[in-house]
Design a protein around this motif. Sequence first.
Motif, PDB file in Angstrom:
ATOM      1  N   GLY A  94     110.290  50.741  60.982  1.00 27.24           N
ATOM      2  CA  GLY A  94     109.195  49.816  61.248  1.00 27.24           C
ATOM      3  C   GLY A  94     107.836  50.484  61.365  1.00 27.24           C
ATOM      4  O   GLY A  94     107.645  51.656  61.027  1.00 27.24           O
ATOM      5  N   TYR A  95     106.895  49.711  61.884  1.00 24.77           N
ATOM      6  CA  TYR A  95     105.493  50.129  61.976  1.00 24.77           C
ATOM      7  C   TYR A  95     104.936  49.623  63.298  1.00 24.77           C
ATOM      8  O   TYR A  95     105.234  48.496  63.719  1.00 24.77           O
ATOM      9  CB  TYR A  95     104.700  49.545  60.804  1.00 24.77           C
ATOM     10  CG  TYR A  95     103.226  49.846  60.815  1.00 24.77           C
ATOM     11  CD1 TYR A  95     102.727  51.018  60.246  1.00 24.77           C
ATOM     12  CD2 TYR A  95     102.320  48.960  61.389  1.00 24.77           C
ATOM     13  CE1 TYR A  95     101.372  51.299  60.256  1.00 24.77           C
ATOM     14  CE2 TYR A  95     100.960  49.231  61.400  1.00 24.77           C
ATOM     15  CZ  TYR A  95     100.496  50.401  60.833  1.00 24.77           C
ATOM     16  OH  TYR A  95      99.148  50.681  60.852  1.00 24.77           O
ATOM     17  N   GLU A 155     111.301  41.474  61.527  1.00 21.60           N
ATOM     18  CA  GLU A 155     111.529  41.649  62.958  1.00 21.60           C
ATOM     19  C   GLU A 155     110.215  42.020  63.620  1.00 21.60           C
ATOM     20  O   GLU A 155     109.379  42.702  63.025  1.00 21.60           O
ATOM     21  CB  GLU A 155     112.566  42.749  63.221  1.00 21.60           C
ATOM     22  CG  GLU A 155     113.937  42.480  62.625  1.00 21.60           C
ATOM     23  CD  GLU A 155     114.871  43.656  62.827  1.00 21.60           C
ATOM     24  OE1 GLU A 155     115.228  43.928  63.997  1.00 21.60           O
ATOM     25  OE2 GLU A 155     115.212  44.314  61.833  1.00 21.60           O
ATOM     26  N   CYS A 156     110.055  41.572  64.857  1.00 19.85           N
ATOM     27  CA  CYS A 156     108.803  41.831  65.566  1.00 19.85           C
ATOM     28  C   CYS A 156     109.071  41.946  67.063  1.00 19.85           C
ATOM     29  O   CYS A 156     109.787  41.116  67.628  1.00 19.85           O
ATOM     30  CB  CYS A 156     107.806  40.702  65.286  1.00 19.85           C
ATOM     31  SG  CYS A 156     106.245  40.858  66.172  1.00 19.85           S
ATOM     32  N   CYS A 157     108.532  42.968  67.698  1.00 16.56           N
ATOM     33  CA  CYS A 157     108.573  43.119  69.154  1.00 16.56           C
ATOM     34  C   CYS A 157     107.135  43.197  69.655  1.00 16.56           C
ATOM     35  O   CYS A 157     106.359  44.051  69.202  1.00 16.56           O
ATOM     36  CB  CYS A 157     109.333  44.382  69.564  1.00 16.56           C
ATOM     37  SG  CYS A 157     111.123  44.206  69.511  1.00 16.56           S
ATOM     38  N   LEU A 158     106.796  42.309  70.571  1.00 16.40           N
ATOM     39  CA  LEU A 158     105.443  42.235  71.104  1.00 16.40           C
ATOM     40  C   LEU A 158     105.407  42.818  72.510  1.00 16.40           C
ATOM     41  O   LEU A 158     106.195  42.418  73.373  1.00 16.40           O
ATOM     42  CB  LEU A 158     104.967  40.782  71.149  1.00 16.40           C
ATOM     43  CG  LEU A 158     104.834  40.060  69.811  1.00 16.40           C
ATOM     44  CD1 LEU A 158     104.720  38.560  70.032  1.00 16.40           C
ATOM     45  CD2 LEU A 158     103.621  40.580  69.057  1.00 16.40           C
ATOM     46  N   TRP A 181     105.462  46.110  67.350  1.00 16.13           N
ATOM     47  CA  TRP A 181     106.380  46.767  66.409  1.00 16.13           C
ATOM     48  C   TRP A 181     106.802  45.764  65.352  1.00 16.13           C
ATOM     49  O   TRP A 181     107.232  44.645  65.671  1.00 16.13           O
ATOM     50  CB  TRP A 181     107.600  47.306  67.139  1.00 16.13           C
ATOM     51  CG  TRP A 181     108.634  47.928  66.243  1.00 16.13           C
ATOM     52  CD1 TRP A 181     108.629  49.195  65.729  1.00 16.13           C
ATOM     53  CD2 TRP A 181     109.836  47.314  65.754  1.00 16.13           C
ATOM     54  NE1 TRP A 181     109.740  49.415  64.951  1.00 16.13           N
ATOM     55  CE2 TRP A 181     110.508  48.274  64.951  1.00 16.13           C
ATOM     56  CE3 TRP A 181     110.402  46.055  65.906  1.00 16.13           C
ATOM     57  CZ2 TRP A 181     111.711  47.995  64.312  1.00 16.13           C
ATOM     58  CZ3 TRP A 181     111.598  45.767  65.273  1.00 16.13           C
ATOM     59  CH2 TRP A 181     112.251  46.740  64.484  1.00 16.13           C
ATOM     60  N   LEU A 182     106.663  46.153  64.074  1.00 15.85           N
ATOM     61  CA  LEU A 182     106.958  45.270  62.951  1.00 15.85           C
ATOM     62  C   LEU A 182     107.932  45.939  62.003  1.00 15.85           C
ATOM     63  O   LEU A 182     107.857  47.151  61.773  1.00 15.85           O
ATOM     64  CB  LEU A 182     105.675  44.934  62.175  1.00 15.85           C
ATOM     65  CG  LEU A 182     104.488  44.397  62.980  1.00 15.85           C
ATOM     66  CD1 LEU A 182     103.239  44.410  62.121  1.00 15.85           C
ATOM     67  CD2 LEU A 182     104.775  43.000  63.493  1.00 15.85           C
ATOM     68  N   VAL A 237     105.861  47.908  74.371  1.00 14.64           N
ATOM     69  CA  VAL A 237     106.302  48.760  73.269  1.00 14.64           C
ATOM     70  C   VAL A 237     105.677  50.130  73.501  1.00 14.64           C
ATOM     71  O   VAL A 237     104.462  50.236  73.705  1.00 14.64           O
ATOM     72  CB  VAL A 237     105.874  48.192  71.914  1.00 14.64           C
ATOM     73  CG1 VAL A 237     106.207  49.175  70.786  1.00 14.64           C
ATOM     74  CG2 VAL A 237     106.554  46.849  71.654  1.00 14.64           C
ATOM     75  N   GLY A 238     106.493  51.173  73.532  1.00 13.97           N
ATOM     76  CA  GLY A 238     105.993  52.509  73.809  1.00 13.97           C
ATOM     77  C   GLY A 238     106.398  53.516  72.749  1.00 13.97           C
ATOM     78  O   GLY A 238     107.382  53.318  72.033  1.00 13.97           O
ATOM     79  N   ILE A 239     105.629  54.596  72.664  1.00 16.97           N
ATOM     80  CA  ILE A 239     105.882  55.670  71.704  1.00 16.97           C
ATOM     81  C   ILE A 239     106.173  56.953  72.469  1.00 16.97           C
ATOM     82  O   ILE A 239     105.389  57.359  73.335  1.00 16.97           O
ATOM     83  CB  ILE A 239     104.669  55.875  70.775  1.00 16.97           C
ATOM     84  CG1 ILE A 239     104.328  54.570  70.039  1.00 16.97           C
ATOM     85  CG2 ILE A 239     104.939  56.985  69.768  1.00 16.97           C
ATOM     86  CD1 ILE A 239     103.038  54.648  69.245  1.00 16.97           C
TER      87      ILE A 239
END
Length: 274
Positions: free
Chosen positions: A177-178, A211-214, A221-222, A98-100
Amino acid sequence: RTGAQTEAEMAMAGKEGRTCVPGEVIARVPRDGGPAGTTVRLGSGTSQNKCGRAGASTLAIRTTKAGTLKQQGKREVKRFWVETRHQRYVPSMDDLVVGIVMECHGETYSVDVGGPQAALLPILGFEGATRRNRPMLSLGDVVYARVSLADRDIDPELSCTEKVSAKPKGLGPLKGGYVLKVQTGCSRELLSGEHGDQGVLQLLGDHLDYECCLGVNGYVWLKGSTAAETLMVKNAIENYQSISFGARGEQEETRKRVRRMVGDLVRRRGGDEG
């Protein structure tokens, strides 16, 4: 970082889950491979060389840092890495992260993945993207991507396209999300699903829609149906990180404490709504 390996040469795989120190040999891979071999991928904390007992005809897979030895895959593809409680992430090929987005350049985006250098994401590195039809990312946007290039001498590169014949993973921009930062070992534990239906994410799914990405880089990401539910999932994962660290190696004790923690959060949520 790949090679072929027979079942006899995978004898070291039985040591998965034990504590290791830098320099230990965890497997030996024939340099030329074999028609019925197994592909070996090296993750964080491992490296290959042809020195020592491995000889010139084989490559020795060694650990480069202290931690817990982990292995994923049983047949065609095996992946080794060393799990630690470090905050720092070192990119490896095919890692899901997960990137910003930090900067937007002419042909690439500069993306923070928690590593020593920012990763580069090409503007056409999305499924079906063209110069006229592609996602337009801005500063602070979040993406779920795969590490397509990782080398110690150049910046890592990301891609949001699925590999050929691979199971879809939902790569691409993440809306709303967060983003929560956890230790890399915690994110890998959550990804492994080693606690089955008693894991914190599975237990939360029995009560909440979210939803969640690990990412293996420690970014999570939540997105819940409401801001309160997003905050609840965030608190649950942070509490799980403390629980798993305190009860490391005691899976049954971890499961009990996680069930108790999730139950307390759900009851508190019900009281607030009432």
